[in-house]
Enzyme design. Structure first.
Site, PDB file in Angstrom:
ATOM      1  N   CYS A 121       0.806  -1.229   0.000  1.00  0.00           N
ATOM      2  CA  CYS A 121       0.000   0.000   0.000  1.00  0.00           C
ATOM      3  C   CYS A 121       0.839   1.279   0.000  1.00  0.00           C
ATOM      4  O   CYS A 121       0.321   2.349  -0.323  1.00  0.00           O
ATOM      5  CB  CYS A 121      -0.934   0.008   1.202  1.00  0.00           C
ATOM      6  SG  CYS A 121      -1.966  -1.466   1.315  1.00  0.00           S
ATOM      7  N   HIS A 168      -3.072   6.886   2.051  1.00  0.00           N
ATOM      8  CA  HIS A 168      -3.496   5.594   1.524  1.00  0.00           C
ATOM      9  C   HIS A 168      -4.944   5.356   1.910  1.00  0.00           C
ATOM     10  O   HIS A 168      -5.326   5.495   3.074  1.00  0.00           O
ATOM     11  CB  HIS A 168      -2.614   4.473   2.080  1.00  0.00           C
ATOM     12  CG  HIS A 168      -3.199   3.116   1.859  1.00  0.00           C
ATOM     13  ND1 HIS A 168      -3.655   2.689   0.632  1.00  0.00           N
ATOM     14  CD2 HIS A 168      -3.430   2.082   2.726  1.00  0.00           C
ATOM     15  CE1 HIS A 168      -4.130   1.467   0.740  1.00  0.00           C
ATOM     16  NE2 HIS A 168      -4.005   1.081   2.002  1.00  0.00           N
ATOM     17  N   ASN A 220     -10.193  -0.186  -0.979  1.00  0.00           N
ATOM     18  CA  ASN A 220      -8.744  -0.204  -0.800  1.00  0.00           C
ATOM     19  C   ASN A 220      -8.114  -0.814  -2.048  1.00  0.00           C
ATOM     20  O   ASN A 220      -8.227  -2.006  -2.289  1.00  0.00           O
ATOM     21  CB  ASN A 220      -8.394  -1.031   0.443  1.00  0.00           C
ATOM     22  CG  ASN A 220      -6.908  -1.082   0.725  1.00  0.00           C
ATOM     23  OD1 ASN A 220      -6.080  -0.807  -0.136  1.00  0.00           O
ATOM     24  ND2 ASN A 220      -6.560  -1.464   1.944  1.00  0.00           N
TER      25      ASN A 220
END
Length: 315
Positions: free
Chosen positions: A113, A241, A271
């Protein structure tokens, strides 16, 4: 050494949209349960015929077009991804081939990520050291390939997509567009976010990541601002993020970015791992939420447990 700047952004998401209601028909969950815990309402899911490099190439092509550059003008391609199935050719090599590039250096960067902000720092360093003039930086992940769709704790989180940036040498006498990176890791928490096994599957210790992010990350983000010679109050936007809305919103407050637009693309995209920051940043620019030259904090965190952030000037 010359400085660098982002001259353009681009993003891409697959056409298929998976809603919370759709997920409620697949696992024991509900729209109310998902939105109250992670804030996600929809996510885009790629089909079996849409590999990671295709997602990446679409975003890259948009960024190149926005920058007014042709593929042959790029001398380095960096692709941040953790969902490449094959070890070789790399995603960067495949993206270069899809775009018809004649011979750039190609490299994949797997920091999950935090991959895009690591790749952006690498591009900045390459330009500053004279190793490249124009760099294509892509964050792309197909999280649906590594997700257990019977596990409601993880399948509600993920989405697929890609975002890209064109990084070039800053003109002499102009302000550098990419600030110094603040990066590091917490090795003892390396198992907190995982993509492992055969077949590979995404898993995480959600509470551990949440506690670390909400308590430790604000200090790191403020230090990234200091390295750029700014305070959090100077920021026009914050792009963290996009892991979970319950992480993103409190973090922005604790950083002290009181005047900043806060990216909340996680609500619509889920995500998307390495794609989440460039995807959200590109959308803010496209929507006119930020203006050219505005200072924007980018900060990625996640697998390994790694983190990286820098302040950039909006293209």
């Amino acid at each position: 050494m010359s400085g660098s700047r982002i001259t353009a952004l681009g993003h891409y998401q697959p056409a298929r949209v998976l809603t919370n209601e759709d997920l409620a028909g697949m696992v024991d969950t509900s729209d109310a349960w998902i939105t109250s815990r992670v804030g996600i309402r929809t996510r885009h899911i790629a089909g079996p015929g849409e590999p990671v490099d295709e997602l990446a190439a679409h975003a890259a092509a948009k960024a190149l077009a926005s920058a007014g550059r042709t593929p042959d003008e790029i001398d380095l391609v960096l692709v941040a991804t953790s969902t490449a199935i094959d070890r070789s050719p790399s995603m960067a090599a495949r993206v270069a081939a899809r775009l018809g590039m004649p011979g750039p250096a190609v490299m994949d960067i797997n920091v999950v990520c935090a991959g895009f902000t690591h790749a952006l720092a690498t591009a900045d360093h390459a330009v500053r050291a004279g190793g490249a003039q124009r760099v294509l930086v892509v964050g792309a992940d197909k999280m649906s390939d590594v997700t257990d769709w019977t596990d409601r704790t993880t399948c509600v989180l993920v989405g697929d997509g890609a975002g890209a940036a064109v990084v070039e040498v800053a003109a002499p006498g102009t302000e550098n567009g990419i600030g110094p990176v603040l990066w590091g890791s917490v090795p003892e928490m390396g198992n907190a976010v995982r993509i492992e096994g055969t077949p590979p599957r995404f898993a995480q210790e959600g509470q551990s990541v949440y506690r670390w992010a909400t308590t430790r990350l604000p200090e790191f983000a403020r230090r990234a601002c200091e390295k750029a010679g700014l305070t959090p109050a100077d920021l026009a936007a914050v792009v963290l993020h996009q892991a979970n809305l319950r992480i993103v919103e409190p973090l922005a407050r604790r950083i002290g970015a009181v005047n900043a637009v806060v990216a909340r693309d996680v609500v619509d995209s889920g995500n998307t791992s390495a794609a989440s920051i460039p995807l959200a940043f590109s959308k803010l620019v496209e929507q006119g939420a930020v203006s050219a030259g505005d200072p924007v904090l980018l900060f990625g965190f996640g697998g390994n447990l790694s983190y990286a952030g820098q302040v950039v000037r909006c293209p």
